[in-house]
Design an enzyme around this catalytic site. Sequence first.
Site, PDB file in Angstrom:
ATOM      1  N   GLY A 179      -9.603   1.957  14.878  1.00 47.56           N
ATOM      2  CA  GLY A 179      -8.817   0.714  14.958  1.00 47.56           C
ATOM      3  C   GLY A 179      -7.789   0.807  16.061  1.00 47.56           C
ATOM      4  N   SER A 208      -7.557  -0.594  18.872  1.00 48.95           N
ATOM      5  CA  SER A 208      -7.171  -1.823  19.586  1.00 48.95           C
ATOM      6  C   SER A 208      -6.451  -2.794  18.656  1.00 48.95           C
ATOM      7  CB  SER A 208      -8.424  -2.494  20.168  1.00 48.95           C
ATOM      8  OG  SER A 208      -9.263  -2.948  19.115  1.00 48.95           O
ATOM      9  N   GLY A 209      -6.154  -2.359  17.444  1.00 49.21           N
ATOM     10  CA  GLY A 209      -5.591  -3.269  16.441  1.00 49.21           C
ATOM     11  C   GLY A 209      -4.076  -3.412  16.506  1.00 49.21           C
ATOM     12  N   LEU A 212      -1.764  -2.760  14.120  1.00 52.37           N
ATOM     13  CA  LEU A 212      -0.982  -1.634  13.592  1.00 52.37           C
ATOM     14  C   LEU A 212      -0.821  -0.537  14.654  1.00 52.37           C
ATOM     15  CD1 LEU A 212       0.320  -0.343  10.979  1.00 52.37           C
ATOM     16  CD2 LEU A 212      -1.820   0.900  10.784  1.00 52.37           C
ATOM     17  N   ASP A 229     -18.573   1.650  17.056  1.00 48.74           N
ATOM     18  CA  ASP A 229     -18.740   0.764  15.904  1.00 48.74           C
ATOM     19  C   ASP A 229     -18.841   1.674  14.692  1.00 48.74           C
ATOM     20  OD1 ASP A 229     -19.614  -0.794  13.823  1.00 48.74           O
ATOM     21  OD2 ASP A 229     -20.843  -2.082  15.097  1.00 48.74           O
ATOM     22  N   ASP A 277       2.113   4.561   2.561  1.00 49.97           N
ATOM     23  CA  ASP A 277       2.765   3.322   2.142  1.00 49.97           C
ATOM     24  C   ASP A 277       4.075   3.303   2.906  1.00 49.97           C
ATOM     25  OD1 ASP A 277       4.366   1.400   0.934  1.00 49.97           O
ATOM     26  OD2 ASP A 277       3.377   1.653  -0.995  1.00 49.97           O
ATOM     27  N   HIS A 278       4.171   2.418   3.907  1.00 48.48           N
ATOM     28  CA  HIS A 278       5.322   2.518   4.810  1.00 48.48           C
ATOM     29  C   HIS A 278       6.653   2.253   4.095  1.00 48.48           C
ATOM     30  CE1 HIS A 278       4.452  -1.778   5.059  1.00 48.48           C
ATOM     31  NE2 HIS A 278       5.695  -1.951   5.453  1.00 48.48           N
ATOM     32  N   LYS A 284      10.988   3.920   4.468  1.00 51.73           N
ATOM     33  CA  LYS A 284      12.164   3.095   4.743  1.00 51.73           C
ATOM     34  C   LYS A 284      13.453   3.814   4.349  1.00 51.73           C
ATOM     35  CE  LYS A 284       9.969  -1.420   4.314  1.00 51.73           C
ATOM     36  NZ  LYS A 284      10.349  -2.232   5.459  1.00 51.73           N
ATOM     37  N   GLU A 334       8.876 -12.599   0.804  1.00 51.65           N
ATOM     38  CA  GLU A 334       8.396 -12.813   2.171  1.00 51.65           C
ATOM     39  C   GLU A 334       8.665 -14.266   2.551  1.00 51.65           C
ATOM     40  OE1 GLU A 334       4.603 -10.427   3.246  1.00 51.65           O
ATOM     41  OE2 GLU A 334       4.251 -11.335   1.294  1.00 51.65           O
ATOM     42  N   HIS A 366       3.714  -1.076  -2.865  1.00 56.03           N
ATOM     43  CA  HIS A 366       5.153  -1.013  -2.570  1.00 56.03           C
ATOM     44  C   HIS A 366       6.017  -1.100  -3.832  1.00 56.03           C
ATOM     45  CE1 HIS A 366       3.438  -1.644   1.279  1.00 56.03           C
ATOM     46  NE2 HIS A 366       3.406  -2.950   1.245  1.00 56.03           N
ATOM     47  N   LYS A 388      13.300 -13.675   3.940  1.00 55.97           N
ATOM     48  CA  LYS A 388      12.666 -12.365   3.811  1.00 55.97           C
ATOM     49  C   LYS A 388      13.707 -11.398   3.263  1.00 55.97           C
ATOM     50  CE  LYS A 388      10.649  -8.791   6.784  1.00 55.97           C
ATOM     51  NZ  LYS A 388       9.596  -8.294   5.925  1.00 55.97           N
TER      52      LYS A 388
END
Length: 483
Positions: free
Chosen positions: A12, A14-15, A17, A87, A178-179, A183, A217, A241, A342
Site C-alpha cells: 500500500g 501509494s496509499g 496512510l 498486485d 491502533d494509533h 497518542k 467526529e 480505539h 471533533k
Amino acid sequence: MKNIPVIMIIFGGSGDLAHRKLYPSLFNLYEQGLIHDNFAVIGTARRPWSHEYLREQVSDAIHETHDQVDENEVKAFASHFYYQSHDVTNVEHYVTLKKLAQELDDRYSAQGNRLFYMAMAPRFFGTIATHINDQHLTGSGFNRIVVEKPFGHDLASAEQLNKEITASFDENDIFRIDHYLGKEMIQNIMPMRFTNPLIKNIWSGEYIKNIQITLAERLGVEARGGYYDTSGALRDMVQNHIFQIITLLAMPEPKDLSSDSVHQAKQELLKSLIIPTPEEVKKNFVRGQYLGSDTTFAYKKEPNVDPDSTTETYVAGKAKFTSGPIAGVPIYFRTGKEFKEKKTRIDIVLKHINNPYGQAHSNNITIEVDPESKIYITVNGKKIDEPGIRREDLTYVFSKEEMAKVPDGYERLLHDVFVNDSTNFTHWSELKRYWEFIDAVEDAWQKENEAGNSEIAQYLPYRMGPKEADNIFESPTEHWIYE
Ligand code: NAD
C-alpha cells in the site's frame, strides 16, 4: 540511538496512510538515527511507478508535514526507497518482491531483518499473510509484521486472519497497530492513574460514579460510504480505539512497565468483561444514523450507501467489569459521525459526598485527548463575597513549545516496532475479547433487524447525536458531562 538494520516492505505504498503518516514518521526516525545506513524501504502497490517517482512522493510527503528540512537529508533519506509494482493477489509478484528484498539486504547489510507493513484495505490482509508464508518472504534475521485496523470484521474472520498471519509470525512479532495507543494523552492515562495518590486512591467504585468516553467526529462518511456501510461505528471505533481506552482506565496496576506485565494486567481485566445479553443491548445501547441538512446528505443518501441501510453512524453503549479496581462501575461510551465538533475526551465522574454545605458541583476529572491535550479536575471552593460554592478547574496543560515536540502517534509506534516493544499494541487475546463483546451487540441488532423492529435513531447533523442516548444511564442522577 542504535541504528537498526532492516528491509521494510510496505504493502500500500501509494496509499493515503503511507503518504501522510508512514513516510514522514520514518523520516523523523531516520533523523534521530534509529534507522540510518542499513535500511531500505520497498513501497509496493499496483501502479506502475518507478523508484524515482516513489522517492519524489516520499520527498513531497516530508515537505508537506515539516516546516523546515535539510534538503540533503531528505534526498539521502529518499534514496533508501525502492518501488515494486505488485498486485497482492498475484503470486508471481511475491517472487519478484522476494528477489528485490534479498538484493537490498545484501546492499544495505540488513542482516536478514524484515519488517512488513500492511497499509492496505483490510480485505487483502489475509491474502498478503498467506503469500508471505507460501512464497517464503521472511528473512533470516527478525521478521515483524504491522497490521492496520480493522483486524477482522467479527471474531470468526479475526480468528481466520490471525491463523493466516501466525503461519509465518510469532505472536511477539505481530504488531496490531491502533494509533490511539500512540497518542500523548492516552499514554498519559497510566502515569496519571498510578503516580498520584490523589487519583490512585479514589480509583474505585466507592468514589467513581461512572466513566464517560466520547469519540466525536465532525465529518460524515465522505468518499468511504461503500466500505463504511459494511462496518458501522461499533466496528470502526468501539472495537479498537474505545476498547483500548476502556482497558487502560479499568486495568489493575501492572507489576512493572514491561510489555509482558502491562499485557498481563490488561488480560486479567478483560476476562471479567461482561458480555451483554440481547436484553441488555436493547436497554444499554443506542444506534443512530445522521440526517441530511441543506448542504449535506443524510447517511442513507450518501454515495454507495444502501438506501435501506441499518448500519449505524453513531453508537452509545455501556461496558462493565466484574474485577479490577473499578469493578461494577459503568463505563459509558459514544462515538459517531457528524457531531458538532471533533473531540475525544474522557470524563471520570465522581460520586457526590454528603457535606455541610448541601449542594456542591460534581468533582470530576476530565482528560481531553483531541484536538487539545489536557487534564482538568473540577474543584469546589467558597465564593468570595457571597455564600455558596464556587467551581474552578485545575488544569494540567502543555505549552506550545512542548506540544510542538509531541511526536505523531505513528512515529511513536513505528519506533516501538523497530525496538521490538509491544506494550502499545494489541495482543491477540485482548482483540479476541473485544470481538466477543462487539459480536454480542451486532448479533442482537441483527436479530432485531430480522424481526423488523430495529430501532435506529435518526439524528440531526452537527449536534451531539440522538437524544435517545440520554436514556442509557443506570440512574436518573447520571447524564453526559460533555454536552
Ligand atoms: P488507500 O486506499 O489510500 O491505500 C490503499 C493502497 O493499496 C494503495 O497504495 C493502493 O494502490 C493499494 N492497492 C489496492 N489494491 C491493491 C492490490 N490488489 N494490490 C496491490 N496494491 C493494492 O488506504 P489507506 O487510507 O492508506 O488505508 C490503508 C490501511 O490503513 C487501512 O487498513 C486503513 O484502515 C488503515 N488506516 C488508515 C488511516 C489513514 O489515515 N489513511 C488511519 C488509520 C488506519
